[in-house]
Design an enzyme around this catalytic site. Structure first.
Site, short mmCIF file in Angstrom:
data_model
loop_
_atom_site.label_atom_id
_atom_site.label_comp_id
_atom_site.label_asym_id
_atom_site.label_seq_id
_atom_site.Cartn_x
_atom_site.Cartn_y
_atom_site.Cartn_z
N TYR A 238 0.82 -1.21 0.00
CA TYR A 238 0.00 0.00 0.00
C TYR A 238 0.86 1.26 0.00
O TYR A 238 0.75 2.11 -0.89
CB TYR A 238 -0.94 -0.01 1.21
CG TYR A 238 -1.59 1.33 1.50
CD1 TYR A 238 -2.40 1.95 0.56
CD2 TYR A 238 -1.39 1.96 2.72
CE1 TYR A 238 -2.98 3.19 0.83
CE2 TYR A 238 -1.97 3.19 3.00
CZ TYR A 238 -2.77 3.80 2.05
OH TYR A 238 -3.34 5.02 2.32
N LYS A 242 1.57 3.96 -3.08
CA LYS A 242 1.18 5.36 -2.85
C LYS A 242 2.39 6.27 -3.02
O LYS A 242 2.29 7.39 -3.55
CB LYS A 242 0.57 5.54 -1.46
CG LYS A 242 -0.82 4.95 -1.29
CD LYS A 242 -1.87 5.69 -2.12
CE LYS A 242 -2.25 7.02 -1.50
NZ LYS A 242 -3.35 7.68 -2.24
#
Length: 469
Positions: A238, A242
């Site tokens: 994640y 990002k």
């Protein structure tokens, strides 16, 4: 500042495009905008769906059907649906696709002409997401948003919602600085996003050549994402994807009026539209859930570790304030941390104490009516002792270690500067609160009287004890 309009005046008459409106932050942002400024011109909401009818159906089920909107529904009564139909447009599409997957050319061109503000919150927040999915949404989604924004005729601001944890496993004071592709967390190999995309394609091709079933492909791509994140110094897929999304923004943004907002761990509403609303489980809530149902007795971590948490309505208030500040030239900063670790720290020990005192007073009653009594505080240890834990808890501990043993503090000088600049503006908005000062939070009161009760009502009681987290 005397000539600066209020936040409500700034929003009035604007056309705003929101991605990720079905997500936690996206919903709260949409609700606030519609509640405080009904004279908004239009709110375009990108909904992942193949056509407009299904997008509209999903919008009403996943967004306006939620309890979050009860205050707005009470305000409008029987006119609520008419109000929503007049102000909100469901746009069928997908941020992972070129042109955001918007097939309706007339709507696409109309948006390019009308949009004043773009708020990009869409993301897959699953830490252990398969690499191809996370790359498509979190990294390439940023690419597609910038490409779209560059064609908008009168755009005032493009707001990208990131996460403070793009810093990776950093230590000390973490500054509000942009990320660039040549910034490596560890190792000597330069991070090449094109290469990462190619590695994903090669891996998928290899798996399909061997006629691997979909379940196995999913498992392999999850492991592959974690391995690539770790190679470059990020703890999970994640935050890695990002971070790459931010790098793309910095490379492509040009003269676009862009801001990157990096919240820390976002938790339930403190005040608006009512205290304690939450959806699903935020990071620390995984600890709470497994503690109250008796599956977690101890946790690998350091008691003095600061858990940088921030209420979701405070994040949304900051998003609105920052949009106005940049649009009106009141702030020139590009990156903002929205968190609490520097100005009002809340530690893992604080969480352990508050959980114990709350759940001894209000024991959890499971779906079968059985009361689960808490008799001891959660034990915090810096040493791994998997002998006393089941497989679920071991998995949870691995998931939480980047936070329970985090050694960084997020500097928020840019955010504090914006707080000072917009303080007078906030006072002009009458009964609507646009505050975002973490120092105003009394953590014990918030946890005991707002967060835990809200979590029990909106998340834990709706989840079967036997469900997997």
């Amino acid at each position: 500042m005397a000539e600066v309009e209020s936040f409500n005046d700034f929003i009035r008459g604007k056309t705003i495009f929101v991605t990720g409106a079905t997500g936690f932050v996206g919903k709260v942002f949409v609700e606030k905008i519609l509640r405080v400024q009904p004279e908004i011109k239009r709110l375009y909401l990108l909904i992942r769906a193949p056509n407009s009818d299904l997008a509209t159906q999903r919008l009403h089920n996943k967004v306006f059907g939620k309890e979050l909107f009860k205050v707005l529904k009470e305000k409008w009564g029987a006119d609520f649906r008419c109000f929503i139909s007049d102000k909100v447009v469901a746009v069928a599409g997908d941020v992972s696709l070129q042109n955001l997957g918007i097939k309706d050319k007339n709507m696409f061109n109309q948006m390019l002409k009308e949009l004043d503000i773009i708020v990009h919150t869409a993301a897959t927040t699953n830490f252990n997401e398969r690499y191809d999915v996370a790359m498509s949404t979190n990294t390439m989604g940023a690419f597609h948003i910038v490409s779209f924004a560059k064609n908008c005729h009168k755009i005032e601001i493009v707001l990208h919602l990131s996460t403070a944890y793009v810093c990776g496993e950093a230590e000390g004071v973490i500054l509000e600085k942009p990320l660039h592709g040549d910034q490596m967390k560890k190792g000597s190999a330069k991070l090449d996003i094109k290469l990462e995309k190619q590695l994903i394609e090669d891996k998928l091709t290899e798996l399909r050549m061997h006629e691997t079933n979909e379940e196995e492909i999913k498992s392999v791509m999850k492991s592959f994402g974690l391995a690539r994140a770790n190679v470059h110094g990020w703890p999970n897929t994640y935050v890695f994807t990002k971070a790459m999304g931010e790098m793309i923004l910095m490379k492509m943004k040009g003269t676009l009026p862009f801001i990157i907002i990096r919240p820390t761990m976002i938790i339930s509403t403190q005040f608006e539209p009512f205290p304690g609303w939450i959806e699903g489980f935020r990071t620390i809530d995984v600890i709470v859930f497994h503690y109250v149902n008796g599956t977690m007795k101890s946790l690998v971590g350091i008691g003095e570790t600061i858990l940088d948490v921030i209420p979701v309505d405070m994040v949304v208030n900051f998003m609105i304030a920052a949009s106005m500040a940049i649009s009106k030239g009141l702030s020139k900063n590009l990156v903002y941390h929205v968190g609490s670790s520097l100005r009002n720290p809340f530690t893992l020990n604080d969480l352990v104490d508050d959980m114990y005192y709350y759940f001894t007073k209000y024991p959890f009653v499971d779906e079968y009516g059985k009361t689960i009594v808490v008799t001891k505080k959660l034990t915090i240890s810096s040493h791994v002792n998997h002998l006393s834990q089941n497989k679920v808890v071991i998995k949870i501990e691995d998931f939480l270690k980047p936070f329970s043993m985090f050694k960084g503090i997020f500097d928020d000088k840019n955010a504090e500067s914006l707080r000072m600049v917009t303080k007078r503006v906030a006072s002009m908005d009458g009964r609507f609160d646009f505050g975002f000062d973490p120092k105003s939070i009394n953590w014990k009161d918030y946890m005991m009287n707002i967060h835990f009760p809200g979590l029990m009502k909106h998340s834990i009681k709706k989840l079967s004890i036997g469900s997997k987290m």
